[in-house]
Design an enzyme around this catalytic site. Structure first.
Site, PDB file in Angstrom:
ATOM      1  N   ASP A 172       3.253 -11.304  58.033  1.00  0.00           N
ATOM      2  CA  ASP A 172       1.804 -11.234  58.282  1.00  0.00           C
ATOM      3  C   ASP A 172       1.293 -12.579  58.803  1.00  0.00           C
ATOM      4  OD1 ASP A 172       1.746  -8.590  57.256  1.00  0.00           O
ATOM      5  OD2 ASP A 172       1.738  -9.395  55.225  1.00  0.00           O
TER       6      ASP A 172
ATOM      7  N   HIS B 274       0.468  -6.552  51.203  1.00  0.00           N
ATOM      8  CA  HIS B 274       1.198  -6.299  52.450  1.00  0.00           C
ATOM      9  C   HIS B 274       1.141  -4.810  52.809  1.00  0.00           C
ATOM     10  CE1 HIS B 274       4.015  -6.618  55.713  1.00  0.00           C
ATOM     11  NE2 HIS B 274       4.775  -5.674  55.159  1.00  0.00           N
TER      12      HIS B 274
END
Ligand SMILES: NC(=O)c1ccc[n+]([C@@H]2O[C@H](COP(=O)([O-])OP(=O)(O)OC[C@H]3O[C@@H](n4cnc5c(N)ncnc54)[C@H](O)[C@@H]3O)[C@@H](O)[C@H]2O)c1
Ligand SMILES: O=C(O)C[C@H](O)C(=O)O
Length: 350
Positions: A185, A212
């Site tokens: 990310d 996530h």
């Protein structure tokens, strides 16, 4: 050793001017004699596992690399072992060899499990991956209870809580040693920000917090460096959405042939390298990770974490947030809470 991993690794999320990328990019990947370190990859024959094995073989901090999967690892290990770098590579296949793969490990990286296909959420992987993670973590608590565990298998928002509960039941849980890998990310947020703000990507830092999956991924572009006035509120919303949907973008592009593997291997290698540097006593190693946390009311949360000789040295706070980030933080909490609870419930009942 090529410096490509170094430059990116060194310029990942850091605090303080002392960590400026120009200073760090002059440092070698590692300097001085590195202690022996064993890294085990569970799921090493898979889409992530194979390139991750390659990248860990290139890391001079690794002296021993154990490649474990249910099948296929002897071939991967034979292939990677011919590379003329420090790590001694051994392949282990099948459950009866799992103990040997894990014994003596300092860091265990887990990319074992099924990936998404178009139309699926990460939570749709829960039913298969929860059991895989549970059995692998049971073995970790038996064969290398002191290892740092880097959890890649999805849904990370649930697999990390599952791992914590498995370790707790076994009496080996140390919250400093369990990490959900959210580095991809951060890697995406940096790439997308650099492209939009037109700044050199190697100089960019962006913390990503939360979890996530989808809206639980919250990039903090208000804290991005180098700062820019060039981005409108709409630009920031667009960058946030693209970071949140980065995994789906790859799943759709791969059209049924899995999810991110190469960028994930890169991100996983960066995070494992940071763990090794922390274990070796490097100062000021800071990465974002999904860990046990008290910075919000949720028991697990991704934020900047200082890594050290025992794993997590310090879970760093969120810093100052824009109004948009404050709102997004409140919106993500119920989904993240329920994914965490789902993982804990599974591990308690199975
Ligand atoms: N955290 C992240 O940012 C991130 C990014 C990308 C993918 N992922 C996740 O990583 C996982 C793996 O993705 P992939 O693309 O490598 O999948 P893949 O199917 O290509 O590889 C998975 C590997 O796991 C192995 N495996 C299955 N059960 C196992 C067990 N019990 N023990 C050991 N190995 C086992 C399989 O044999 C296979 O080789 C998926 O859950 C995916 O969603 C996470
Ligand atoms: O999106 C996925 O399913 C894989 C991974 O979590 C990713 O972010 O790429």
């Amino acid at each position: 050793m090529s410096n490509f991993l170094l430059r990116s690794a060194e310029s990942t999320v850091r605090r303080g001017a002392a960590a400026s990328s120009s200073h760090l990019s002059r440092r070698p990947f590692s300097s001085g004699p590195a202690p022996d370190r064993k890294v085990a990859i569970l799921g090493a024959a898979g889409g992530i596992g194979q390139p991750l094995a390659l990248l860990m073989k290139l890391n001079p901090l690794v002296s021993s690399l154990a490649l474990y999967d249910i099948a296929g690892t002897p071939g991967v290990a034979a292939d990677v072992s011919h590379i003329n770098t420090r790590a001694q590579v051994v392949g282990y296949a099948g459950e009866e060899q799992l103990g040997k793969a894990l014994e003596g490990s300092d860091v265990v990286i887990i990319p074992a499990g099924v990936p998404r296909k178009p139309g699926m959420t990460r939570d749709d992987l829960f039913n298969i991956n929860a059991g895989i993670v549970k059995s692998l973590c049971t073995a970790i608590s038996k064969y290398c209870p002191n290892a740092l565990v880097n959890m890649i298998s999805n849904p990370v928002n649930s697999t990390v809580p599952i791992a914590s509960e498995v370790f707790r039941k076994a009496g080996t849980y140390d919250e400093k040693k369990l990490f959900g890998v959210t580095t991809l990310d951060v890697v995406r947020a940096k790439t997308f920000y650099a492209g939009k703000a037109k700044v050199p990507v190697a100089d960019v830092n962006v913390p990503v917090v939360g979890g996530h999956a989808g809206i639980t991924i919250l990039p903090l572009f208000s804290q991005a460096t180098p700062a820019t006035n060039a981005l409108s509120d709409e630009d920031i919303k667009g960058l946030t959405k693209r970071t949140q949907d980065g995994g789906t973008e790859v799943v759709e592009a791969k059209a049924g042939k899995g999810s991110a593997t190469l960028s994930m291997a890169y991100a996983g290698a960066l995070f494992a390298d940071a763990c090794l540097k922390g274990l070796n006593g490097d100062p000021d190693v800071v990465e974002c990770s999904f860990v046990q946390s008290s910075i919000t009311e949720l028991p697990f949360f991704a934020s900047k974490v200082r890594l050290g000789k025992n794993g997590v040295e310090e879970v760093l706070g969120l810093g100052s947030l824009s109004e948009y980030e404050k709102e997004s933080l409140e919106i993500l909490k119920p989904e993240l809470k329920s994914s965490i609870e789902k993982g804990i419930k599974f591990a308690k009942e199975n």
